[in-house]
Design a protein around this motif. Structure first.
Motif, PDB file in Angstrom:
ATOM      1  N   ALA A   8       0.819  -1.201   0.089  1.00 19.61           N
ATOM      2  CA  ALA A   8       0.097   0.020  -0.001  1.00 19.61           C
ATOM      3  C   ALA A   8       0.899   1.102   0.111  1.00 19.61           C
ATOM      4  O   ALA A   8       1.784   1.374   0.900  1.00 19.61           O
ATOM      5  CB  ALA A   8      -0.964   0.119   1.105  1.00 19.61           C
ATOM      6  N   VAL A   9       0.656   2.068  -1.173  1.00 21.87           N
ATOM      7  CA  VAL A   9       1.183   3.362  -1.064  1.00 21.87           C
ATOM      8  C   VAL A   9       0.359   4.578  -0.504  1.00 21.87           C
ATOM      9  O   VAL A   9      -0.575   4.708  -1.026  1.00 21.87           O
ATOM     10  CB  VAL A   9       1.781   3.704  -2.389  1.00 21.87           C
ATOM     11  CG1 VAL A   9       2.808   5.026  -2.473  1.00 21.87           C
ATOM     12  CG2 VAL A   9       2.693   2.543  -3.109  1.00 21.87           C
ATOM     13  N   ILE A  10       0.758   4.935   0.657  1.00 21.64           N
ATOM     14  CA  ILE A  10      -0.117   5.921   1.196  1.00 21.64           C
ATOM     15  C   ILE A  10       0.520   7.353   1.251  1.00 21.64           C
ATOM     16  O   ILE A  10       1.635   7.180   1.377  1.00 21.64           O
ATOM     17  CB  ILE A  10      -0.814   5.583   2.493  1.00 21.64           C
ATOM     18  CG1 ILE A  10       0.544   5.523   3.362  1.00 21.64           C
ATOM     19  CG2 ILE A  10      -1.650   4.139   2.606  1.00 21.64           C
ATOM     20  CD1 ILE A  10      -0.069   5.081   5.127  1.00 21.64           C
ATOM     21  N   GLY A  11      -0.132   8.289   1.464  1.00 18.11           N
ATOM     22  CA  GLY A  11       0.494   9.751   1.676  1.00 18.11           C
ATOM     23  C   GLY A  11      -0.721  10.739   1.494  1.00 18.11           C
ATOM     24  O   GLY A  11      -1.815  10.513   1.396  1.00 18.11           O
ATOM     25  N   ALA A  12      -0.218  11.821   1.784  1.00 26.19           N
ATOM     26  CA  ALA A  12      -1.105  12.991   1.590  1.00 26.19           C
ATOM     27  C   ALA A  12      -1.306  13.273   0.049  1.00 26.19           C
ATOM     28  O   ALA A  12      -0.892  12.961  -0.745  1.00 26.19           O
ATOM     29  CB  ALA A  12      -0.486  14.497   2.179  1.00 26.19           C
ATOM     30  N   PRO A  13      -2.727  14.155  -0.062  1.00 25.59           N
ATOM     31  CA  PRO A  13      -2.738  14.394  -1.669  1.00 25.59           C
ATOM     32  C   PRO A  13      -1.649  15.001  -2.297  1.00 25.59           C
ATOM     33  O   PRO A  13      -0.918  15.931  -1.599  1.00 25.59           O
ATOM     34  CB  PRO A  13      -4.145  15.092  -1.585  1.00 25.59           C
ATOM     35  CG  PRO A  13      -4.673  14.720  -0.072  1.00 25.59           C
ATOM     36  CD  PRO A  13      -3.486  14.493   0.859  1.00 25.59           C
ATOM     37  N   ASN A  14      -1.531  14.728  -3.503  1.00 21.85           N
ATOM     38  CA  ASN A  14      -0.276  15.349  -4.320  1.00 21.85           C
ATOM     39  C   ASN A  14       1.002  15.117  -3.654  1.00 21.85           C
ATOM     40  O   ASN A  14       1.857  15.766  -3.975  1.00 21.85           O
ATOM     41  CB  ASN A  14      -0.344  16.900  -4.345  1.00 21.85           C
ATOM     42  CG  ASN A  14      -1.161  17.166  -5.683  1.00 21.85           C
ATOM     43  OD1 ASN A  14      -1.874  16.563  -6.218  1.00 21.85           O
ATOM     44  ND2 ASN A  14      -1.233  18.548  -5.834  1.00 21.85           N
ATOM     45  N   ALA A  15       1.487  14.074  -3.016  1.00 19.29           N
ATOM     46  CA  ALA A  15       2.499  13.559  -2.481  1.00 19.29           C
ATOM     47  C   ALA A  15       3.339  12.821  -3.545  1.00 19.29           C
ATOM     48  O   ALA A  15       4.639  12.817  -3.366  1.00 19.29           O
ATOM     49  CB  ALA A  15       2.507  12.714  -1.029  1.00 19.29           C
ATOM     50  N   GLY A  16       2.940  12.652  -4.514  1.00 19.65           N
ATOM     51  CA  GLY A  16       3.471  11.814  -5.717  1.00 19.65           C
ATOM     52  C   GLY A  16       3.073  10.431  -5.712  1.00 19.65           C
ATOM     53  O   GLY A  16       4.056   9.785  -6.372  1.00 19.65           O
ATOM     54  N   LYS A  17       2.206   9.884  -5.076  1.00 19.41           N
ATOM     55  CA  LYS A  17       1.913   8.485  -4.967  1.00 19.41           C
ATOM     56  C   LYS A  17       1.799   7.808  -6.492  1.00 19.41           C
ATOM     57  O   LYS A  17       2.194   6.964  -6.708  1.00 19.41           O
ATOM     58  CB  LYS A  17       0.570   8.169  -4.152  1.00 19.41           C
ATOM     59  CG  LYS A  17       0.719   8.744  -2.617  1.00 19.41           C
ATOM     60  CD  LYS A  17      -0.217   8.195  -2.046  1.00 19.41           C
ATOM     61  CE  LYS A  17      -1.517   8.944  -2.316  1.00 19.41           C
ATOM     62  NZ  LYS A  17      -1.354  10.623  -2.237  1.00 19.41           N
ATOM     63  N   SER A  18       0.671   8.325  -7.459  1.00 22.08           N
ATOM     64  CA  SER A  18       0.654   8.017  -8.672  1.00 22.08           C
ATOM     65  C   SER A  18       1.609   8.092  -9.485  1.00 22.08           C
ATOM     66  O   SER A  18       2.151   6.966 -10.358  1.00 22.08           O
ATOM     67  CB  SER A  18      -0.440   8.621  -9.423  1.00 22.08           C
ATOM     68  OG  SER A  18      -1.595   8.475  -8.656  1.00 22.08           O
ATOM     69  N   THR A  19       2.777   8.947  -9.443  1.00 20.40           N
ATOM     70  CA  THR A  19       3.840   9.032 -10.142  1.00 20.40           C
ATOM     71  C   THR A  19       4.824   7.984  -9.707  1.00 20.40           C
ATOM     72  O   THR A  19       5.503   7.448 -10.588  1.00 20.40           O
ATOM     73  CB  THR A  19       4.640  10.513  -9.926  1.00 20.40           C
ATOM     74  OG1 THR A  19       3.531  11.212 -10.380  1.00 20.40           O
ATOM     75  CG2 THR A  19       5.979  10.465 -10.870  1.00 20.40           C
ATOM     76  N   LEU A  20       4.826   7.801  -8.445  1.00 22.32           N
ATOM     77  CA  LEU A  20       5.796   6.539  -7.901  1.00 22.32           C
ATOM     78  C   LEU A  20       5.216   5.296  -8.194  1.00 22.32           C
ATOM     79  O   LEU A  20       5.953   4.616  -8.831  1.00 22.32           O
ATOM     80  CB  LEU A  20       5.646   6.462  -6.214  1.00 22.32           C
ATOM     81  CG  LEU A  20       6.501   5.366  -5.550  1.00 22.32           C
ATOM     82  CD1 LEU A  20       8.052   5.709  -6.051  1.00 22.32           C
ATOM     83  CD2 LEU A  20       6.344   5.576  -4.002  1.00 22.32           C
ATOM     84  N   VAL A  21       3.972   4.832  -8.161  1.00 18.04           N
ATOM     85  CA  VAL A  21       3.757   3.714  -8.735  1.00 18.04           C
ATOM     86  C   VAL A  21       3.607   3.467 -10.169  1.00 18.04           C
ATOM     87  O   VAL A  21       4.116   2.446 -10.531  1.00 18.04           O
ATOM     88  CB  VAL A  21       2.109   3.420  -8.299  1.00 18.04           C
ATOM     89  CG1 VAL A  21       1.441   2.384  -8.980  1.00 18.04           C
ATOM     90  CG2 VAL A  21       1.906   3.508  -7.042  1.00 18.04           C
ATOM     91  N   ASN A  22       3.404   4.690 -11.138  1.00 13.81           N
ATOM     92  CA  ASN A  22       3.765   4.198 -12.437  1.00 13.81           C
ATOM     93  C   ASN A  22       5.309   4.078 -12.648  1.00 13.81           C
ATOM     94  O   ASN A  22       5.738   3.397 -13.450  1.00 13.81           O
ATOM     95  CB  ASN A  22       3.550   5.702 -13.258  1.00 13.81           C
ATOM     96  CG  ASN A  22       2.114   5.847 -13.289  1.00 13.81           C
ATOM     97  OD1 ASN A  22       0.978   4.953 -12.936  1.00 13.81           O
ATOM     98  ND2 ASN A  22       1.420   7.125 -13.580  1.00 13.81           N
ATOM     99  N   ARG A  23       6.267   4.937 -11.973  1.00 12.01           N
ATOM    100  CA  ARG A  23       7.483   4.366 -12.140  1.00 12.01           C
ATOM    101  C   ARG A  23       7.980   3.062 -11.699  1.00 12.01           C
ATOM    102  O   ARG A  23       8.803   2.472 -12.597  1.00 12.01           O
ATOM    103  CB  ARG A  23       8.364   5.606 -11.364  1.00 12.01           C
ATOM    104  CG  ARG A  23       8.646   6.769 -11.949  1.00 12.01           C
ATOM    105  CD  ARG A  23       9.901   6.902 -12.718  1.00 12.01           C
ATOM    106  NE  ARG A  23      10.347   8.242 -13.401  1.00 12.01           N
ATOM    107  CZ  ARG A  23      11.298   8.460 -14.224  1.00 12.01           C
ATOM    108  NH1 ARG A  23      11.951   7.635 -14.614  1.00 12.01           N
ATOM    109  NH2 ARG A  23      11.322   9.820 -14.622  1.00 12.01           N
ATOM    110  N   LEU A  24       7.560   2.720 -10.562  1.00 14.64           N
ATOM    111  CA  LEU A  24       7.866   1.508 -10.315  1.00 14.64           C
ATOM    112  C   LEU A  24       7.439   0.240 -10.918  1.00 14.64           C
ATOM    113  O   LEU A  24       7.885  -0.662 -11.190  1.00 14.64           O
ATOM    114  CB  LEU A  24       7.368   1.252  -8.702  1.00 14.64           C
ATOM    115  CG  LEU A  24       8.204   1.977  -7.556  1.00 14.64           C
ATOM    116  CD1 LEU A  24       7.554   1.922  -6.151  1.00 14.64           C
ATOM    117  CD2 LEU A  24       9.666   1.603  -7.503  1.00 14.64           C
ATOM    118  N   CYS A  25       6.268   0.381 -11.625  1.00 15.36           N
ATOM    119  CA  CYS A  25       5.813  -0.454 -12.492  1.00 15.36           C
ATOM    120  C   CYS A  25       6.220  -0.383 -13.872  1.00 15.36           C
ATOM    121  O   CYS A  25       5.949  -1.597 -14.720  1.00 15.36           O
ATOM    122  CB  CYS A  25       4.129  -0.494 -12.488  1.00 15.36           C
ATOM    123  SG  CYS A  25       3.407  -0.571 -10.789  1.00 15.36           S
TER     124      CYS A  25
END
Length: 308
Positions: A8-25
């Motif tokens: 689970a990648v959690i964090g505040a809004p706009n912390a960059g979670k989606s960008t991180l998941v896209n990068r890792l995948c």
């Protein structure tokens, strides 16, 4: 022996979670826009690292909710954290270390980070701390931030990364693979996401909508795929409805002479066609539905708890 972990990648809004998941995948799993709370429901992205399959769960941002949809989104984030094998707490280092006249957005990010720390303590869960946007702050201040947050007692490891540039992600990925429990893979080796084609197409259009009118259009807009199938000539036809809450918002989305809606549709069609590797006909309509964010059916379609 194979390994598999739900992370689970959690964090505040706009912390960059989606960008991180896209990068890792290594693929576009989640949409990314300037708008806070772009991610509304958990999205799973799959990556393979040696014998380990890493299933990243991109969660909605954790913040102080006000509306029913907000509460459902935050509830979904914490549910995924409770059920995950591993948790990555992504923190916007720039917001945490902002000096001088701190913006309202940075103050909210700090408060949201503190609430996540409190939530991890309440759940008795350990997380991996990932300090994001490290290219925007000095290293000595990063070390101070890492020490301060690590002292909270809820983090096992700390990584300094940039989801935007990819810096530090190799070390993070290796650590996650090493920590993954032994077990069979849950997805085929070539699968990168668990989203259905129709839902992913709707998300792509919602991204193009927000990128086009993110300053004018409030958060309360949604996109639904109402038809997804081949025309008689074999070309894929997709019909989608953009839902807004007021007539004025509809006028913004349509634009003068329909030009804004046309541009949104063209951008979405091009990306959907490139993703599916086939020609696509995309038809968009805009409808006013003042109560769409309180419709039980739409919550269930996204896997959100209406009663949260």
């Amino acid at each position: 022996m194979t390994r598999c972990a739900f992370i689970a990648v959690i964090g505040a809004p706009n912390a960059g979670k989606s960008t991180l998941v896209n990068r890792l995948c290594g693929a576009k799993v989640s949409i990314v826009t300037h708008k806070v709370q772009t991610t509304r429901f958990p999205v799973r992205g799959v990556a393979v690292r040696g014998a380990a399959q890493l299933v990243f769960v991109d969660t909605p941002g954790v913040f102080a909710p006000r509306r029913r949809l907000d509460r459902a989104m935050v509830g979904a984030a914490w549910t995924q954290a409770r059920e995950a094998d591993l948790i990555v707490h992504l923190v916007d280092a720039r917001a945490e270390l902002a000096e001088g006249r701190v913006s309202g957005a940075d103050r909210k990010a700090r408060a949201d980070c503190a609430s996540i720390v409190a939530g991890l303590k309440a759940e008795g869960r350990q997380a991996i701390l990932a300090l994001n946007k490290i290219d925007t702050v000095r290293r000595d201040r990063l070390l101070e931030l890492a020490a301060r947050l690590h002292a909270e007692g809820v983090y096992g490891d700390v990584f300094m990364i940039s989801a935007e540039t990819g810096s530090g992600l190799e070390d993070l990925s290796l650590a996650l693979a090493a920590a993954a429990p032994e077990g069979p893979w849950m997805f085929p080796a070539d699968q990168t996401s668990d989203l259905s084609d129709s839902l992913r197409a709707a998300e792509i259009t919602r991204e193009k909508l927000y990128l086009r009118v993110h300053q004018e259009l409030p958060y309360a807009a949604s996109v639904e795929t109402v038809a997804f199938g081949e025309d008689e000539d074999g070309v894929l036809r997709i019909d989608q409805t953009i839902l807004v809450e007021r007539d004025g918002q509809k006028a913004i989305v349509v634009g003068g002479g329909g030009q804004t809606l046309k541009a949104i549709g063209q951008a979405a069609r091009e990306e959907i066609s490139a993703w599916l590797k086939r020609p696509v006909r995309l038809f968009l309509t805009v409808r006013v539905a003042s109560n769409w964010a309180d419709d039980r059916r739409r919550f269930e379609g996204l896997g959100l708890d209406f009663e949260t």
